[in-house]
Design a protein around this motif. Structure first.
Motif, PDB file in Angstrom:
ATOM      1  N   ARG A 285      31.122 -22.537 -15.583  1.00 34.22           N
ATOM      2  CA  ARG A 285      30.914 -23.956 -15.854  1.00 34.22           C
ATOM      3  C   ARG A 285      30.512 -24.732 -14.591  1.00 34.22           C
ATOM      4  O   ARG A 285      29.587 -25.536 -14.605  1.00 34.22           O
ATOM      5  N   ASP A 286      31.193 -24.464 -13.494  1.00 35.35           N
ATOM      6  CA  ASP A 286      30.921 -25.234 -12.271  1.00 35.35           C
ATOM      7  C   ASP A 286      29.553 -24.883 -11.677  1.00 35.35           C
ATOM      8  O   ASP A 286      28.815 -25.760 -11.221  1.00 35.35           O
ATOM      9  N   GLU A 287      29.247 -23.603 -11.675  1.00 33.30           N
ATOM     10  CA  GLU A 287      27.922 -23.196 -11.164  1.00 33.30           C
ATOM     11  C   GLU A 287      26.815 -23.813 -12.012  1.00 33.30           C
ATOM     12  O   GLU A 287      25.793 -24.287 -11.500  1.00 33.30           O
ATOM     13  N   LEU A 288      27.035 -23.817 -13.311  1.00 36.13           N
ATOM     14  CA  LEU A 288      26.036 -24.378 -14.226  1.00 36.13           C
ATOM     15  C   LEU A 288      25.842 -25.872 -13.949  1.00 36.13           C
ATOM     16  O   LEU A 288      24.705 -26.361 -13.882  1.00 36.13           O
ATOM     17  N   ALA A 289      26.944 -26.571 -13.757  1.00 31.08           N
ATOM     18  CA  ALA A 289      26.860 -28.012 -13.498  1.00 31.08           C
ATOM     19  C   ALA A 289      26.075 -28.279 -12.219  1.00 31.08           C
ATOM     20  O   ALA A 289      25.220 -29.177 -12.165  1.00 31.08           O
ATOM     21  N   ALA A 290      26.334 -27.475 -11.187  1.00 31.76           N
ATOM     22  CA  ALA A 290      25.665 -27.695  -9.900  1.00 31.76           C
ATOM     23  C   ALA A 290      24.161 -27.449 -10.008  1.00 31.76           C
ATOM     24  O   ALA A 290      23.352 -28.231  -9.485  1.00 31.76           O
TER      25      ALA A 290
ATOM     26  N   LEU B 231      12.112 -17.922 -21.479  1.00 29.82           N
ATOM     27  CA  LEU B 231      11.519 -18.519 -20.280  1.00 29.82           C
ATOM     28  C   LEU B 231      10.266 -19.309 -20.630  1.00 29.82           C
ATOM     29  O   LEU B 231      10.054 -20.423 -20.129  1.00 29.82           O
ATOM     30  N   ALA B 232       9.427 -18.723 -21.491  1.00 25.75           N
ATOM     31  CA  ALA B 232       8.184 -19.395 -21.877  1.00 25.75           C
ATOM     32  C   ALA B 232       8.501 -20.751 -22.516  1.00 25.75           C
ATOM     33  O   ALA B 232       7.856 -21.763 -22.194  1.00 25.75           O
ATOM     34  N   GLY B 233       9.493 -20.789 -23.369  1.00 27.21           N
ATOM     35  CA  GLY B 233       9.872 -22.028 -24.045  1.00 27.21           C
ATOM     36  C   GLY B 233      10.480 -23.035 -23.082  1.00 27.21           C
ATOM     37  O   GLY B 233      10.117 -24.216 -23.074  1.00 27.21           O
ATOM     38  N   PHE B 234      11.375 -22.545 -22.236  1.00 31.77           N
ATOM     39  CA  PHE B 234      12.062 -23.416 -21.277  1.00 31.77           C
ATOM     40  C   PHE B 234      11.047 -24.074 -20.334  1.00 31.77           C
ATOM     41  O   PHE B 234      11.057 -25.290 -20.112  1.00 31.77           O
ATOM     42  N   ALA B 235      10.156 -23.254 -19.775  1.00 29.32           N
ATOM     43  CA  ALA B 235       9.176 -23.763 -18.809  1.00 29.32           C
ATOM     44  C   ALA B 235       8.286 -24.815 -19.461  1.00 29.32           C
ATOM     45  O   ALA B 235       7.990 -25.859 -18.868  1.00 29.32           O
ATOM     46  N   LYS B 236       7.889 -24.553 -20.688  1.00 31.71           N
ATOM     47  CA  LYS B 236       6.970 -25.475 -21.367  1.00 31.71           C
ATOM     48  C   LYS B 236       7.673 -26.800 -21.692  1.00 31.71           C
ATOM     49  O   LYS B 236       7.139 -27.871 -21.423  1.00 31.71           O
ATOM     50  N   ARG B 237       8.881 -26.688 -22.233  1.00 26.35           N
ATOM     51  CA  ARG B 237       9.627 -27.919 -22.571  1.00 26.35           C
ATOM     52  C   ARG B 237       9.891 -28.768 -21.341  1.00 26.35           C
ATOM     53  O   ARG B 237       9.842 -29.987 -21.388  1.00 26.35           O
ATOM     54  N   ARG B 238      10.188 -28.093 -20.220  1.00 25.97           N
ATOM     55  CA  ARG B 238      10.604 -28.826 -19.019  1.00 25.97           C
ATOM     56  C   ARG B 238       9.469 -29.053 -18.032  1.00 25.97           C
ATOM     57  O   ARG B 238       9.664 -29.625 -16.954  1.00 25.97           O
TER      58      ARG B 238
ATOM     59  N   LEU C  38      21.120 -23.989 -19.165  1.00 27.49           N
ATOM     60  CA  LEU C  38      20.458 -25.047 -18.391  1.00 27.49           C
ATOM     61  C   LEU C  38      19.733 -26.008 -19.328  1.00 27.49           C
ATOM     62  O   LEU C  38      19.822 -27.234 -19.190  1.00 27.49           O
ATOM     63  N   ASP C  39      19.025 -25.424 -20.279  1.00 24.77           N
ATOM     64  CA  ASP C  39      18.246 -26.221 -21.225  1.00 24.77           C
ATOM     65  C   ASP C  39      19.160 -27.206 -21.957  1.00 24.77           C
ATOM     66  O   ASP C  39      18.819 -28.379 -22.120  1.00 24.77           O
ATOM     67  N   ALA C  40      20.306 -26.700 -22.352  1.00 27.35           N
ATOM     68  CA  ALA C  40      21.234 -27.530 -23.127  1.00 27.35           C
ATOM     69  C   ALA C  40      21.755 -28.704 -22.302  1.00 27.35           C
ATOM     70  O   ALA C  40      22.070 -29.761 -22.852  1.00 27.35           O
ATOM     71  N   GLY C  41      21.830 -28.520 -20.986  1.00 31.41           N
ATOM     72  CA  GLY C  41      22.412 -29.568 -20.147  1.00 31.41           C
ATOM     73  C   GLY C  41      21.395 -30.536 -19.559  1.00 31.41           C
ATOM     74  O   GLY C  41      21.759 -31.479 -18.853  1.00 31.41           O
ATOM     75  N   LEU C  42      20.114 -30.302 -19.809  1.00 33.23           N
ATOM     76  CA  LEU C  42      19.093 -31.097 -19.121  1.00 33.23           C
ATOM     77  C   LEU C  42      18.675 -32.356 -19.875  1.00 33.23           C
ATOM     78  O   LEU C  42      17.854 -33.136 -19.373  1.00 33.23           O
TER      79      LEU C  42
END
Ligand SMILES: Cc1ncc(C[n+]2csc(CCOP(=O)(O)OP(=O)(O)O)c2C)c(N)n1
Ligand SMILES: [Mg+2]
Length: 613
Positions: A216-221, A249-256, A353-357
């Protein structure tokens, strides 16, 4: 009866045959087969056991132990580490012939089970044929050479040791962090010895890959670091494949809106024309990826070892304020470069990461810059891979023809020489698995045996092997196995009459042309090796062509052929693609009588000062 009486070799084979893996809801044998070259030390024990189990666990015969292990390792890589093979050898030279391959698997984090025969546990007839005798240590055999290049190493000197050792072996082979070569040395007398094994250990077991969630902490950072980034860049490594995270990865990169650069092992994670793919990164990278890396303020390294070819020996992330974040299943890799670690499976980590962005994405100006730079690089690739009508084409021009023939579905296999750099820069991979480069160990002689393993893993895809004359000469014998097993390869052999890339490296370091190209050697007659004749003798349908136009036609015939087909083409040893690329740390001598070396040393010292510490 809750036990069964088996020899140790029979127990090994029965245990391996009982291991399964679940892939996309389907249960398949974990071990697709066993490569074997028999001799004393395995023919009687393992050989007999494998024969009895041949319908369940096929045994394949090879010509060289290193070659067969290359095939096994390539198979596992092409299977995304989910399925694998074992290799059994005789004692002594048969065994140590596999040490190089063990190191290759170790560097590339690829699973392979090595089962070298070993000297007598009882020592009764010592010294036996091929036994290495150490005056000061009676416990050492030739197989101790495997220790530093195995993730797990054991010698089974008593039957009781076998089951705990096999259990640990399978755990290492299927563990995403520890994954690598396992060596179980099997003394020849112990192989033949019978023992009562509990029946329960041979029950069918289905293995599933562990996919750890992030802390959890690493993810938050790391989420916070990304949210604050104005110029984020993703570096995609082989771990993206092994996690099955290419689509994620393809989806994440495109969305972000984050540009993605690829390492050698990561190339092909995204299709080359995916809107976020900026190409290869590092020493053999595209200008687009390397320019973006120099400006990036946050680099998210996903599933990569961050080898020197990727980091340009730690000069590539030149923005002084740049921060690295390491999404990796292994903490060992996640912290490299003083990165913010995010220890997790690549796919799970990206999803978290996606969920937290929230609705964050990279600034549009950065996305636009990435696309502009990529468009520039696309034109470079078009230019340097086009046929220029030369009798002695460049590697890049040959590559262009092979790439056009391979289309989106073919797979390219390569490992050493000048080709991997050109392929990394220029090859256009249509879908995951289409780019199979062994560039962790970059082992000359991997190409053809590796191609065989790839073809066994993916029989429906056309497999193209590009190989230099030097690599071909080092290890070519498994070509005959591809012919005999009807596992079709298309081999394109580029004959530039020497070690072209090392000749160029020598020149760049100020060295005189010396001992690399055939013409710069002490050979009394210049060899004129008939590669086409040699390939033909091994059983491939072969033709020799001059120039790229002829090559294109030959490739069409090769594709139409049902059997292994080889094409030999003479190439120019001197040129390589100058566009793109980055510095590589190769120390130049401080002292030399050659002014060229002194000049190269000056350039070296200047570049060295840019190295991130
Ligand atoms: C087993 C092994 N030995 C030595 C090397 C160092 N090395 C890397 S590339 C190369 C020359 C390869 O020659 P060739 O296959 O003809 O390719 P070219 O450089 O001509 O493109 C050498 C000697 C290596 N990578 N692997
Ligand atoms: Mg060569």
């Amino acid at each position: 009866m809750d036990s069964v009486r088996l020899t140790v070799a029979q127990a090994v084979v029965r245990y391996l045959s009982a291991q399964y893996v679940e892939i996309d809801g389907q249960e398949l044998p974990l071990f697709a087969g066993v490569w074997a070259i028999f001799g004393h030390g395995n023919v009687a024990g393992m050989g007999e056991a494998l024969h009895a189990a041949r319908d369940l666990l096929p045994t394949y015969r090879a010509h060289n132990e290193q070659g067969m292990a290359h095939a096994a390792i390539a198979y596992a890589k092409a299977q995304g580490r989910r399925r694998m093979m074992a290799c059994t050898t005789s004692i002594g030279p048969g065994a140590v012939n596999m040490v190089t391959a063990a190191a290759l698997a170790h560097v590339n984090r690829l699973p392979v089970l090595l089962l070298p025969g070993d000297v007598f546990a009882t020592r009764a007839p010592d010294p036996v044929l091929q036994q290495v005798e150490r005056f000061e240590d009676a416990t050492v055999s030739a197989n101790d050479c495997f220790r530093p290049v195995s993730r797990f190493w054991d010698r089974i000197t008593r039957p009781e040791q076998l089951m705990p050792s096999l259990r640990r072996a399978i755990q290492v082979l299927t563990d995403p962090v520890e994954c690598g070569p396992v060596t179980l040395c099997l003394p020849q007398d112990v192989q033949a010895e019978a023992h009562d094994f509990p029946l329960s250990v041979f029950e069918r077991t289905v293995r599933r890959t562990r996919r750890p969630e992030p802390d959890r902490d690493e993810l938050a950072a790391v989420t916070e670091a990304l949210r604050g980034a104005k110029k984020p860049l993703i570096v995609a490594g082989g771990g993206v494949f092994y996690s099955g995270a290419c689509d994620a990865l393809a989806g994440f990169a495109k969305r972000r809106g984050i540009p993605v650069a690829e390492t050698q092992a990561g190339k092909g994670a995204l299709a080359w024309d995916h809107p976020c793919n900026v190409g290869a990164i590092g020493v053999t990278g595209s200008s687009a990826a390397n320019e973006l890396a120099a400006e990036a303020d946050l680099v998210l390294a996903v599933g990569t070892r961050l080898a020197d070819f990727t980091t340009a020996s730690w000069t590539i992330f030149a923005n002084r304020g740049a921060r690295l974040a390491g999404l990796n299943v292994a903490a060992f890799d996640a912290v490299k470069g003083d990165a913010l670690p995010l220890v997790a499976d690549a796919g799970r980590g990206l999803a978290a990461l996606d969920a937290g962005l929230g609705d964050w994405s990279a600034p549009l100006s950065w996305q636009a810059l990435a696309q502009e730079r990529t468009a520039v690089w696309t034109r470079v690739v078009d230019r340097v891979t086009a046929d220029a009508g030369l009798d002695l084409p460049t590697d890049a021009q040959v590559l262009g023809a092979v790439n056009r023939a391979a289309g989106r579905d073919g797979t390219i296999v390569c490992a050493a020489g000048g080709l991997p750099g050109e392929l990394h820069k220029l090859w256009r991979s249509g879908r995951p698995g289409g780019y199979h480069l062994e560039y962790g160990f970059s082992c000359m002689g991997y190409e053809i045996a590796g191609g065989l393993g790839v073809k066994m893993a993916c029989p429906d895809r056309e497999t193209f092997v590009m190989v230099g004359d030097g690599s071909y000469m080092m290890l070519n014998s498994e070509l005959a196995v591809s012919v005999a097993m009807k596992r079709k390869l298309i081999v394109v052999l580029l004959d530039n009459r020497g070690y072209g890339c090392i000749n160029r490296l020598q020149n760049a370091c100020g060295g005189a042309p010396f001992n690399n190209l055939l013409r710069d050697t002490h050979y009394e007659t210049l060899p004129d090796i008939d590669f086409a004749g040699h390939l033909r003798a091994l059983g491939a349908v072969t033709e020799k062509v001059t120039g790229v136009a002829q090559l294109e036609q030959a490739l069409e015939r090769a594709k139409a052929s049902p059997v292994t087909y080889a094409i030999v083409i003479d190439t120019d040893p001197l040129p390589s693609t100058r566009d793109g690329g980055a510095w590589w740390d190769v120390p130049v001598p401080e002292l030399s009588t050659r002014p060229e070396v002194a000049a190269a040393r000056e350039r070296y010292v200047a570049s060295k000062a840019r190295q991130r510490r």
